[in-house]
Design a protein around this motif. Structure first.
Motif, PDB file in Angstrom:
ATOM      1  N   GLU A 298     -11.417  33.987  16.927  1.00 17.67           N
ATOM      2  CA  GLU A 298     -10.175  33.665  16.223  1.00 17.67           C
ATOM      3  C   GLU A 298      -9.722  34.869  15.416  1.00 17.67           C
ATOM      4  O   GLU A 298     -10.523  35.537  14.755  1.00 17.67           O
ATOM      5  CB  GLU A 298     -10.364  32.468  15.298  1.00 17.67           C
ATOM      6  N   ILE A 299      -8.428  35.113  15.450  1.00 15.05           N
ATOM      7  CA  ILE A 299      -7.845  36.232  14.710  1.00 15.05           C
ATOM      8  C   ILE A 299      -7.612  35.820  13.267  1.00 15.05           C
ATOM      9  O   ILE A 299      -6.912  34.842  12.987  1.00 15.05           O
ATOM     10  CB  ILE A 299      -6.518  36.674  15.357  1.00 15.05           C
ATOM     11  N   VAL A 300      -8.200  36.569  12.337  1.00 15.86           N
ATOM     12  CA  VAL A 300      -8.061  36.343  10.901  1.00 15.86           C
ATOM     13  C   VAL A 300      -7.491  37.619  10.297  1.00 15.86           C
ATOM     14  O   VAL A 300      -8.053  38.707  10.485  1.00 15.86           O
ATOM     15  CB  VAL A 300      -9.414  35.987  10.256  1.00 15.86           C
ATOM     16  N   GLY A 301      -6.378  37.511   9.583  1.00 14.85           N
ATOM     17  CA  GLY A 301      -5.707  38.701   9.082  1.00 14.85           C
ATOM     18  C   GLY A 301      -5.556  38.740   7.573  1.00 14.85           C
ATOM     19  O   GLY A 301      -5.343  37.707   6.932  1.00 14.85           O
ATOM     20  N   THR A 302      -5.671  39.951   7.035  1.00 14.13           N
ATOM     21  CA  THR A 302      -5.369  40.227   5.624  1.00 14.13           C
ATOM     22  C   THR A 302      -4.322  41.335   5.603  1.00 14.13           C
ATOM     23  O   THR A 302      -4.645  42.509   5.781  1.00 14.13           O
ATOM     24  CB  THR A 302      -6.620  40.675   4.859  1.00 14.13           C
ATOM     25  N   PRO A 303      -3.039  41.001   5.443  1.00 13.26           N
ATOM     26  CA  PRO A 303      -1.991  42.031   5.493  1.00 13.26           C
ATOM     27  C   PRO A 303      -2.065  42.946   4.276  1.00 13.26           C
ATOM     28  O   PRO A 303      -2.402  42.515   3.171  1.00 13.26           O
ATOM     29  CB  PRO A 303      -0.699  41.216   5.506  1.00 13.26           C
ATOM     30  N   LEU A 304      -1.711  44.205   4.491  1.00 15.51           N
ATOM     31  CA  LEU A 304      -1.819  45.221   3.449  1.00 15.51           C
ATOM     32  C   LEU A 304      -0.458  45.646   2.918  1.00 15.51           C
ATOM     33  O   LEU A 304      -0.345  46.699   2.290  1.00 15.51           O
ATOM     34  CB  LEU A 304      -2.562  46.444   4.004  1.00 15.51           C
ATOM     35  N   HIS A 305       0.565  44.813   3.105  1.00 17.65           N
ATOM     36  CA  HIS A 305       1.926  45.247   2.790  1.00 17.65           C
ATOM     37  C   HIS A 305       2.731  44.233   1.981  1.00 17.65           C
ATOM     38  O   HIS A 305       3.667  44.612   1.296  1.00 17.65           O
ATOM     39  CB  HIS A 305       2.677  45.528   4.089  1.00 17.65           C
ATOM     40  N   PHE A 309       3.707  38.022  -1.482  1.00 17.22           N
ATOM     41  CA  PHE A 309       3.133  36.795  -0.931  1.00 17.22           C
ATOM     42  C   PHE A 309       1.776  37.138  -0.302  1.00 17.22           C
ATOM     43  O   PHE A 309       1.614  37.107   0.909  1.00 17.22           O
ATOM     44  CB  PHE A 309       4.095  36.206   0.112  1.00 17.22           C
ATOM     45  N   PRO A 310       0.795  37.490  -1.134  1.00 13.97           N
ATOM     46  CA  PRO A 310      -0.479  37.962  -0.581  1.00 13.97           C
ATOM     47  C   PRO A 310      -1.283  36.828   0.060  1.00 13.97           C
ATOM     48  O   PRO A 310      -1.558  35.807  -0.571  1.00 13.97           O
ATOM     49  CB  PRO A 310      -1.206  38.524  -1.808  1.00 13.97           C
ATOM     50  N   LEU A 311      -1.631  37.033   1.308  1.00  8.88           N
ATOM     51  CA  LEU A 311      -2.506  36.105   2.031  1.00  8.88           C
ATOM     52  C   LEU A 311      -3.789  36.867   2.369  1.00  8.88           C
ATOM     53  O   LEU A 311      -3.746  37.848   3.112  1.00  8.88           O
ATOM     54  CB  LEU A 311      -1.839  35.597   3.311  1.00  8.88           C
ATOM     55  N   LEU A 312      -4.900  36.417   1.820  1.00  8.30           N
ATOM     56  CA  LEU A 312      -6.179  37.077   2.056  1.00  8.30           C
ATOM     57  C   LEU A 312      -7.006  36.232   3.025  1.00  8.30           C
ATOM     58  O   LEU A 312      -7.243  35.052   2.780  1.00  8.30           O
ATOM     59  CB  LEU A 312      -6.939  37.237   0.736  1.00  8.30           C
ATOM     60  N   ARG A 313      -7.384  36.816   4.129  1.00  8.54           N
ATOM     61  CA  ARG A 313      -8.211  36.151   5.144  1.00  8.54           C
ATOM     62  C   ARG A 313      -7.528  34.897   5.684  1.00  8.54           C
ATOM     63  O   ARG A 313      -8.064  33.798   5.617  1.00  8.54           O
ATOM     64  CB  ARG A 313      -9.605  35.818   4.612  1.00  8.54           C
ATOM     65  N   TYR A 314      -6.377  35.088   6.270  1.00  7.60           N
ATOM     66  CA  TYR A 314      -5.621  33.975   6.838  1.00  7.60           C
ATOM     67  C   TYR A 314      -6.008  33.781   8.301  1.00  7.60           C
ATOM     68  O   TYR A 314      -5.852  34.692   9.129  1.00  7.60           O
ATOM     69  CB  TYR A 314      -4.122  34.233   6.721  1.00  7.60           C
ATOM     70  N   ALA A 315      -6.525  32.600   8.629  1.00 10.65           N
ATOM     71  CA  ALA A 315      -6.932  32.277   9.992  1.00 10.65           C
ATOM     72  C   ALA A 315      -5.707  31.824  10.788  1.00 10.65           C
ATOM     73  O   ALA A 315      -5.091  30.806  10.465  1.00 10.65           O
ATOM     74  CB  ALA A 315      -8.001  31.189   9.980  1.00 10.65           C
ATOM     75  N   THR A 316      -5.354  32.587  11.804  1.00 12.50           N
ATOM     76  CA  THR A 316      -4.109  32.345  12.531  1.00 12.50           C
ATOM     77  C   THR A 316      -4.190  31.177  13.504  1.00 12.50           C
ATOM     78  O   THR A 316      -3.157  30.618  13.888  1.00 12.50           O
ATOM     79  CB  THR A 316      -3.715  33.589  13.336  1.00 12.50           C
ATOM     80  N   GLY A 317      -5.403  30.818  13.946  1.00 10.87           N
ATOM     81  CA  GLY A 317      -5.531  29.818  14.999  1.00 10.87           C
ATOM     82  C   GLY A 317      -5.364  30.397  16.384  1.00 10.87           C
ATOM     83  O   GLY A 317      -5.587  29.707  17.384  1.00 10.87           O
ATOM     84  N   ASP A 318      -4.981  31.674  16.479  1.00 11.73           N
ATOM     85  CA  ASP A 318      -4.848  32.332  17.781  1.00 11.73           C
ATOM     86  C   ASP A 318      -6.197  32.876  18.223  1.00 11.73           C
ATOM     87  O   ASP A 318      -6.949  33.454  17.420  1.00 11.73           O
ATOM     88  CB  ASP A 318      -3.834  33.477  17.703  1.00 11.73           C
ATOM     89  N   LEU A 319      -6.489  32.719  19.509  1.00  6.86           N
ATOM     90  CA  LEU A 319      -7.762  33.157  20.057  1.00  6.86           C
ATOM     91  C   LEU A 319      -7.566  34.394  20.923  1.00  6.86           C
ATOM     92  O   LEU A 319      -6.515  34.578  21.554  1.00  6.86           O
ATOM     93  CB  LEU A 319      -8.397  32.040  20.887  1.00  6.86           C
ATOM     94  N   VAL A 320      -8.606  35.223  20.957  1.00  3.27           N
ATOM     95  CA  VAL A 320      -8.535  36.469  21.704  1.00  3.27           C
ATOM     96  C   VAL A 320      -9.813  36.644  22.509  1.00  3.27           C
ATOM     97  O   VAL A 320     -10.898  36.217  22.088  1.00  3.27           O
ATOM     98  CB  VAL A 320      -8.308  37.658  20.736  1.00  3.27           C
ATOM     99  N   GLY A 321      -9.676  37.246  23.674  1.00  2.00           N
ATOM    100  CA  GLY A 321     -10.827  37.535  24.519  1.00  2.00           C
ATOM    101  C   GLY A 321     -11.433  38.877  24.178  1.00  2.00           C
ATOM    102  O   GLY A 321     -11.005  39.567  23.246  1.00  2.00           O
ATOM    103  N   PRO A 322     -12.450  39.295  24.934  1.00  2.00           N
ATOM    104  CA  PRO A 322     -13.130  40.563  24.647  1.00  2.00           C
ATOM    105  C   PRO A 322     -12.221  41.760  24.881  1.00  2.00           C
ATOM    106  O   PRO A 322     -11.405  41.772  25.804  1.00  2.00           O
ATOM    107  CB  PRO A 322     -14.323  40.559  25.615  1.00  2.00           C
ATOM    108  N   ALA A 323     -12.359  42.768  24.017  1.00  2.00           N
ATOM    109  CA  ALA A 323     -11.580  43.991  24.157  1.00  2.00           C
ATOM    110  C   ALA A 323     -12.217  44.901  25.203  1.00  2.00           C
ATOM    111  O   ALA A 323     -13.433  44.843  25.425  1.00  2.00           O
ATOM    112  CB  ALA A 323     -11.504  44.713  22.813  1.00  2.00           C
TER     113      ALA A 323
END
Length: 443
Positions: A298-305, A309-323
């Motif tokens: 699961e993609i979890v994001g902490t935007p730096l900009h 509206f700071p969101l720290l460690r926001y779980a998107t619910g979007d899934l990703v396969g291996p890079a």
């Protein structure tokens, strides 16, 4: 800043932001920085962002006060797990708790995204300017200059009544070098008039939803025409091989794809060497294992900009396969990302037989609901399922119905049948996800 700031004003706030030149210089330097240099940049921003959020955001201020964690304890990427995961439910009920700027200095954005849970988030001029600079840097990898003329094919376009009456199909954003075309208008406008307006604008690039861009590509090819541009910039949907082939034939340009979310917690996109990169100077991205799923994270994001509206460690619910293994041939220090399971919706059909791209857009902007879904029961016949938010009364439901009906009229066109159902919970698909738009057979 009024929440209904017009697109032209939002564009000026993005492009004329006093810090924009410095943002572009920083992003240009980090474009060829080493992985260690990018990480050092992330950690400097992270320390400042955590201190700021703990001092100014009601949610984060309360969380730090209630837990045995100090903002000073979060110094490196390894310290991030000290903070809680945030999820869409935290925004569905009370997004204002996360604001760190006065409400007048931000503008809202709403979406049901890939989950059907309606969220409201807030953006600042600075965060919007930083995102634009990051995207323009990516476009530059493909030879698209910052001032390129862009044909944007999404939801915002001409009013349905204008199209029916022979009025303009497109709308130019003053000062933005951008022409707006609704993906829903491609099939209902006069082709000759539509293409004349597009060619008069002379776009350098086409951007928008793959399904909408493909609709224009199909129109061009059916007429034996093409529209050569420098790049086709895509987002918001999963792209098929057939769509990519149609785009190549109609526009004779590379496809530049990027992945993001309404919450703007992470950003990724293609490079000129064919890789798909996280933009690590835009956000810190964690990939957390998904229980019961092999090689899915699961993609979890902490935007730096977005300091407003700071969101720290926001779980998107979007899934990703291996890079893919190994470094990308482009030589950048940004991490590579596997295939993202993004927004995919069933194809809808209007009452007069037109295809309707990304139909979930008509329920994206409703307010006061916890969950929402639109189902097609037959061509031109739809049912909107609504789950009210906490404390929502009849007035909220009435406003939601009005918003949906106005959106259906604008995007799908007149003559559609729309019913509504109020539920405690909307049934999920076999995968467990709530899809914002589905095709079902009428009972």
């Amino acid at each position: 800043m009024p929440s209904s700031a017009p697109l032209s004003l939002q564009h000026r706030l993005r492009t004329a932001h006093p810090l924009a030149p410095g943002m572009r210089r920083t992003l240009a330097r980090l474009d060829r920085a080493s992985t260690d240099e990018v990480r050092a940049f992330q950690e400097r921003r992270l320390r400042a962002l955590v201190r700021w959020a703990a001092a100014r955001s009601p949610y984060h201020r309360a969380w730090f006060a209630e837990h045995d964690v100090s903002p000073a304890d979060v110094r490196t990427l390894a310290d991030l797990p000290r903070l809680p995961l945030l999820r869409r439910a935290d925004l569905v009920e009370g997004a204002e708790r996360f604001l760190a700027y006065p409400r007048r200095l931000v503008w809202p954005s709403r979406s049901s995204g890939t989950s059907g849970s309606v969220v409201t988030v807030y953006r600042t001029p600075g965060s919007s300017a930083y995102e634009l600079a990051a995207l323009q840097r990516q476009w530059g990898w493909f030879g698209v200059p910052p001032g390129a003329r862009r044909l944007a094919i999404r939801a915002a376009g001409a009013d349905a009544s204008q199209v029916a009456a022979g009025g303009p199909v497109t709308r130019e954003v003053p000062g933005a070098r951008q022409l707006l075309l609704s993906g829903y208008d491609v099939a209902r406008a006069d082709p000759a008039r539509l293409l004349a307006e597009v060619r008069a604008f002379a776009p350098d690039a086409v951007e928008g939803w793959p399904s909408a861009i493909t609709a224009l590509a199909t129109l061009l090819l059916e007429r034996g025409e093409t529209l050569p541009v420098r790049a086709v910039i895509t987002s918001s949907e999963v792209m098929t091989a057939a769509q990519r082939e149609l785009m190549g034939a109609a526009y004779a340009a590379p496809v530049v794809d990027h992945y993001g979310q309404t919450e703007r917690v992470t950003l990724a996109g293609t490079c000129e060497a064919g890789g798909y990169h996280l933009f690590d100077d835009y956000a810190i991205t964690e990939l957390l294992p998904v229980p019961g799923e092999r090689e899915r994270w699961e993609i979890v994001g902490t935007p730096l900009h977005n300091w407003g509206f700071p969101l720290l460690r926001y779980a998107t619910g979007d899934l990703v396969g291996p890079a893919p293994a190994g470094p990308c041939p482009c030589g950048r220090g940004f991490a590579r990302l596997g295939a993202v399971a993004g927004r995919a919706e069933d194809a809808f059909t209007s009452a007069d037989g037109r295809p309707l791209p990304l139909p979930g857009t008509v329920v994206d902007a409703v307010r006061g609901l916890r969950e929402v879904q639109i189902a097609q029961l037959a061509p031109g016949r739809f049912e909107v399922r609504m789950v009210p938010g906490a404390g929502a009364g009849d007035d909220v439901l009435a406003a939601a119905r009005a918003d949906v009906l106005a959106a259906v009229e604008r995007y799908f066109g007149p003559g559609q049948q729309v019913g509504f159902a109020v539920l405690d919970r909307i049934p999920r698909s076999a995968s467990g996800k709530l899809r914002p738009a589905v095709v079902e057979r009428a009972p």
